[in-house]
Every structure is written in structure tokens, then in C-alpha cells.
Design an enzyme around this catalytic site. Structure first.
Site, short mmCIF file in Angstrom:
data_model
loop_
_atom_site.label_atom_id
_atom_site.label_comp_id
_atom_site.label_asym_id
_atom_site.label_seq_id
_atom_site.Cartn_x
_atom_site.Cartn_y
_atom_site.Cartn_z
N ASP A 22 0.86 -1.18 0.00
CA ASP A 22 0.00 0.00 0.00
C ASP A 22 0.91 1.24 0.00
O ASP A 22 2.11 1.14 0.25
CB ASP A 22 -0.89 -0.06 1.25
N ASP A 24 -0.23 5.21 0.96
CA ASP A 24 -0.48 6.16 2.05
C ASP A 24 -0.64 5.43 3.38
O ASP A 24 -1.41 4.49 3.50
CB ASP A 24 -1.75 6.96 1.76
N ASP A 198 -2.18 -0.56 6.00
CA ASP A 198 -2.29 0.11 7.30
C ASP A 198 -3.71 0.28 7.82
O ASP A 198 -3.87 0.70 8.97
CB ASP A 198 -1.64 1.50 7.22
#
Length: 259
Positions: A22, A24, A198
Site C-alpha cells: 500500500d 499512504d 495500514d
């Protein structure tokens, strides 16, 4: 969603892995606005080294559109999945995009909602629309309730909840679906998958790699089905840099047009 033990010591990255990352909140810290994110020093070099060491089996799987990812990762041109799987570019540079039926009226409704609730930011993406409430966290519950009501009779669309963002996307699109598609193709085919993310938008990606015998790695706190965890993006970048140095010690990145 099951809670897993916190494991902040990851095994060294091996050369037989298919690596999915991922962006961000994972490779880079989250910014107040999507257009304010910065690429940490050394990250591009680390990703170049890892792509070389893994024979190209490295992809970024993000909520951002492909064009934004290419701009952030320049001069790299990686396999990418964007907008949570709505867009996908394979290793042979073929781009696929899922259609998002009945999205235009939703875009207008989301824009009207943002006009009523101060502090909300609308982000229009190819095949999706996101509503950020980081600047007005008190508006989050009201915005979510309004979007859920809007989508109640639109089963072809789904609401995705990220960190201070609500996103309307095609129901069939997901990071897990994108990762499974990559794993059916070279150079990812036959490799052990590892996905790092996240937030809630990454959970189906964790499930996909772990069902395939791989590992999900959660960045930061919170419940997750991931089998391992790192505390923050800086810890991930350090682990990736150490892995790159071990797997590709003699690699020299090709010069860019600016060099």
C-alpha cells in the site's frame, strides 16, 4: 475481525516473494490532504533495488489512481492496482478498469453533502468518489450515515471506510481481488505473496495473501487479520531498505533523465 499477536520482528525478505505494498500510511506517512503527501528520501531507490532482486514481482496496491501513483513513484513504472482495485496495470503494461455504473448521481450527492458539512473534502477518482473528513472528524458519523442511506438501493456500489475517509466504489473491486489477479500472472505467479497495509481498506488484501500461503503485515495499531505488524511507515521503510541491501548488494540503479 480477529486480533492477532503483535509481531514487530519480520523475517528477512526472501527472493521468492511477491511483494505488494500500500502507499499512504504504509510506504509514506498520511498527509492532511491527499495532494500534500511527500515521498520519503531513499524510497524510490529501495523500490528499484527490490524490483530488481524480486525479478519484477513488486506491485503497489493503493486507493490512489494509477496516474497519481506514477507521478509519486517517478521514474519507476511498476505494476499497480489503483482505486482499491478499480484500476490495475499488469507487469506487461496492460491496464484494466472496472466500470462503475450509477456513479454520476452519487458524485453529485457526495458533492452536495460536502457543501452542507464544512470541512469535508471530495476527491473524484476514476470509477470512485472519496469523502475525506480529516479536517472535520465530528462530521464523520453524519457523513457515513448519509452515504449508507444513499447506497442502500445500489448493490453494485459499496462503501469503504479508511482513515478519516469514506469511499464509494464498485462492489466487485477490492485490493484482495487485485492481488489475486496479479498472482495469476508472471512475474508474481508461483511466488509467496506478502502484502503490507495500514487500515481497514487493506484487510481483504491480508486475507488474500494469507489464503495463498503468504503473510499480511499491518502498519500501526488496531485490530487486524494480518499475521505480522510493524509500528509505522518508517519501520517498514527501514526493513525494506535492509532487505534490498541484502538481496541486491551490487545493484546500481539506471540513470534517470534528470541525472
Amino acid at each position: 475481525m480477529p486480533h492477532r499477536p503483535t509481531t514487530e520482528v519480520l523475517p528477512p525478505l526472501s527472493a521468492d516473494v511477491a511483494l505488494f505494498l500500500d502507499f499512504d500510511g504504509t510506504l509514506a506517512e498520511i498527509a492532511p490532504r491527499p495532494d500534500a503527501v511527500s515521498v520519503p528520501p531513499g524510497l524510490i531507490d529501495t523500490l528499484q533495488r527490490l524490483r530488481h532482486a524480486l525479478d519484477g514481482a513488486l506491485a503497489v496496491v493503493s486507493g490512489r489512481p494509477l496516474a497519481q501513483l506514477d507521478e509519486l513513484l517517478h521514474p519507476l513504472r511498476l505494476p499497480l492496482a489503483g482505486v482499491h482495485g478499480v484500476q490495475r496495470r499488469s507487469a506487461d503494461d496492460q491496464v484494466q478498469q472496472l466500470a462503475a455504473a450509477a456513479l454520476e448521481d452519487v458524485r453529485a450527492a457526495v458533492q452536495a453533502l460536502a457543501a452542507r458539512l464544512p470541512g469535508l473534502l471530495v476527491e473524484h477518482k476514476p470509477g470512485a468518489v472519496a469523502l475525506h473528513y480529516r479536517q472535520a472528524p465530528e462530521s464523520g458519523p453524519q457523513a457515513e450515515a448519509a452515504l449508507r442511506e444513499l447506497l442502500a438501493e445500489r448493490p453494485q456500489l459499496a462503501l469503504l471506510h479508511g482513515k478519516m475517509v469514506l469511499e464509494v466504489k464498485p462492489a466487485q473491486a477490492s485490493k484482495g481481488q487485485a492481488i489475486r489477479a496479479f498472482l495469476r500472472e508472471p512475474p508474481f505467479l508461483g511466488r509467496r505473496p506478502l502484502f503490507v497495509g495500514d487500515d481497514m481498506t487493506d484487510e481483504d488484501g491480508f486475507a488474500a495473501v494469507q489464503a495463498a500461503g503468504g503473510l499480511g503485515v499491518k502498519i500501526g495499531p488496531g485490530p487486524s487479520a494480518a499475521g505480522a505488524r510493524l509500528p509505522d511507515p518508517a519501520a517498514l521503510r527501514d526493513w525494506l531498505a535492509r532487505s534490498a541491501a541484502r538481496l541486491a548488494p551490487a545493484f546500481s540503479a539506471p540513470p534517470t533523465a534528470a541525472s
